[in-house]
Design an enzyme around this catalytic site. Structure first.
Site, PDB file in Angstrom:
ATOM      1  N   LYS A  96      12.095   3.555   9.782  1.00 19.72           N
ATOM      2  CA  LYS A  96      11.498   4.564  10.679  1.00 19.72           C
ATOM      3  C   LYS A  96      11.321   4.028  12.097  1.00 19.72           C
ATOM      4  CE  LYS A  96       9.529   7.168   6.866  1.00 19.72           C
ATOM      5  NZ  LYS A  96       9.757   6.297   5.712  1.00 19.72           N
TER       6      LYS A  96
HETATM    7  P1  OMP Z   1       8.195   8.362  -3.869  1.00 19.35           P
HETATM    8  O1  OMP Z   1       7.212   9.414  -3.497  1.00 19.35           O
HETATM    9  O2  OMP Z   1       7.574   7.228  -4.630  1.00 19.35           O
HETATM   10  O3  OMP Z   1       9.421   8.924  -4.550  1.00 19.35           O
HETATM   11  O4  OMP Z   1       8.669   7.666  -2.508  1.00 19.35           O
HETATM   12  C1  OMP Z   1       9.189   8.385  -1.432  1.00 19.35           C
HETATM   13  C2  OMP Z   1       9.861   7.450  -0.446  1.00 19.35           C
HETATM   14  O5  OMP Z   1      10.450   8.240   0.587  1.00 19.35           O
HETATM   15  C3  OMP Z   1       8.932   6.467   0.263  1.00 19.35           C
HETATM   16  O6  OMP Z   1       9.673   5.292   0.571  1.00 19.35           O
HETATM   17  C4  OMP Z   1       8.555   7.192   1.540  1.00 19.35           C
HETATM   18  O7  OMP Z   1       8.224   6.315   2.585  1.00 19.35           O
HETATM   19  C5  OMP Z   1       9.855   7.936   1.860  1.00 19.35           C
HETATM   20  N1  OMP Z   1       9.695   9.200   2.630  1.00 19.35           N
HETATM   21  C6  OMP Z   1       8.831  10.168   2.197  1.00 19.35           C
HETATM   22  O8  OMP Z   1       8.211  10.070   1.132  1.00 19.35           O
HETATM   23  N2  OMP Z   1       8.645  11.289   2.968  1.00 19.35           N
HETATM   24  C7  OMP Z   1       9.325  11.502   4.114  1.00 19.35           C
HETATM   25  O9  OMP Z   1       9.144  12.525   4.743  1.00 19.35           O
HETATM   26  C8  OMP Z   1      10.238  10.535   4.554  1.00 19.35           C
HETATM   27  C9  OMP Z   1      10.475   9.437   3.777  1.00 19.35           C
HETATM   28  C10 OMP Z   1      11.611   8.588   4.166  1.00 19.35           C
HETATM   29  O10 OMP Z   1      11.955   8.574   5.355  1.00 19.35           O
HETATM   30  O11 OMP Z   1      12.291   8.022   3.323  1.00 19.35           O
END
Ligand code: OMP
Length: 277
Positions: A96
């Site tokens: 990010k």
């Molecule tokens: P889980 O919720 O465990 O599946 O993880 C989601 C992953 O996606 C994490 O690494 C978050 O940082 C990332 N993420 C989001 O959850 N929401 C977003 O809007 C953007 C991201 C990202 O850019 O990957």
């Protein structure tokens, strides 16, 4: 990695799953803590257990940086492990980033040249010159945050701009001029209404969308995919915790395999129903 190769890999594996490598020493099986590099032991076991069912790995830098220089070593080893053993996998640096031009140039060099990742997540808040340095690299990708999955996405991203256009749409409309569908993707969280994906598809019919928010954050895979798929498939869906921590016993890798396969099977059905494979 170019767009046609990514599409080819999705069709070959009948999956558009990205496994998010967000390792947390508090959650990984405790017997791994006896290893010299528990994070790498965990990641390599997860990668070996899931590679058949996914097309991408997303490495969230926060989960490594929190352990200082040792964490950075685990991150580098993890990337090398994927590149050596599964070179066809798309590697996303979830860092990010986004800063003034000359700083972004350093970020781009670090993640694309030093770490050799294929893509990086970027915050668009600082505008064009913060994103352009990432677009100079052939077959590398800038993945711009457009509408994030978290509660705080409502703080700014839905604010109305001219013509009552919400900010997340403005971000997409403006930033798509800086690159092409061959070097830019967008992050849209699965926690939003499927109609939003349809609206976004009108502005970016051909770009890939990276979709987090399935699993632990509660998004619906089927609804979101049906609204976001395009003729080239055009989506990569990330799942982190729901695969990584399906089981915290010594059988964690077997459980991760089963969970990744569960998502792959669902994706295969979605692709077949849409006649995309
Ligand atoms: P889980 O919720 O465990 O599946 O993880 C989601 C992953 O996606 C994490 O690494 C978050 O940082 C990332 N993420 C989001 O959850 N929401 C977003 O809007 C953007 C991201 C990202 O850019 O990957």
């Amino acid at each position: 990695m170019n767009k046609s190769f990514i599409i080819e890999q999705i069709k070959r594996s009948q999956s558009f799953l990205c496994v998010g490598l967000d390792p947390d020493v508090q959650k990984i099986p405790q017997h791994l803590l006896e290893e010299p590099d528990p994070i790498f032991e965990f990641n390599s076991a997860i990668i070996d257990a899931t590679y058949q069912h996914c097309v991408a790995y997303k490495i969230n830098f926060a989960f490594y940086e929190v352990y200082g220089s040792e964490g950075i070593q685990s991150l580098e080893k993890t990337i090398r492990y994927i590149k050596i053993n599964y070179p066809e996998k798309f590697i996303i640096a979830d860092a990010k980033r986004g800063d003034i031009g000359n700083t972004s140039e350093k970020y781009a060099k670090s993640v694309f040249e030093k770490l050799e990742c294929d893509a990086i997540t970027l915050s668009p808040y600082m505008g064009k010159d913060s994103i352009l340095p990432f677009l100079k690299y052939k077959d590398k990708w800038a993945i711009v945050l457009a509408l994030t999955s978290n509660e705080g996405s409502k703080d700014f991203q839905f604010l109305l701009c001219e013509n009552n256009q919400p900010l997340y749409l403005k971000v997409i409309e403006k930033s798509k001029e800086w690159g092409t569908d061959q070097n830019m993707m967008y992050v849209i969280g699965a926690t939003h209404q499927p109609d939003i994906f349809k609206q976004i598809r009108q502005i970016i019919p051909h770009h890939f969308i990276l979709i987090p928010g399935i699993g632990a954050q509660g998004g619906s895979l089927e609804e979101v995919c049906n609204a976001a798929l395009n003729d080239d498939i055009g989506i990569i869906v990330n799942v982190s915790r729901d695969i990584l921590y399906a089981d915290t016993s010594e059988k964690f890798a077997t459980s991760a395999n089963i969970q990744a396969q569960y998502y792959q099977q669902k994706m295969k059905k979605i692709l077949m129903d849409r006649k995309l494979i």
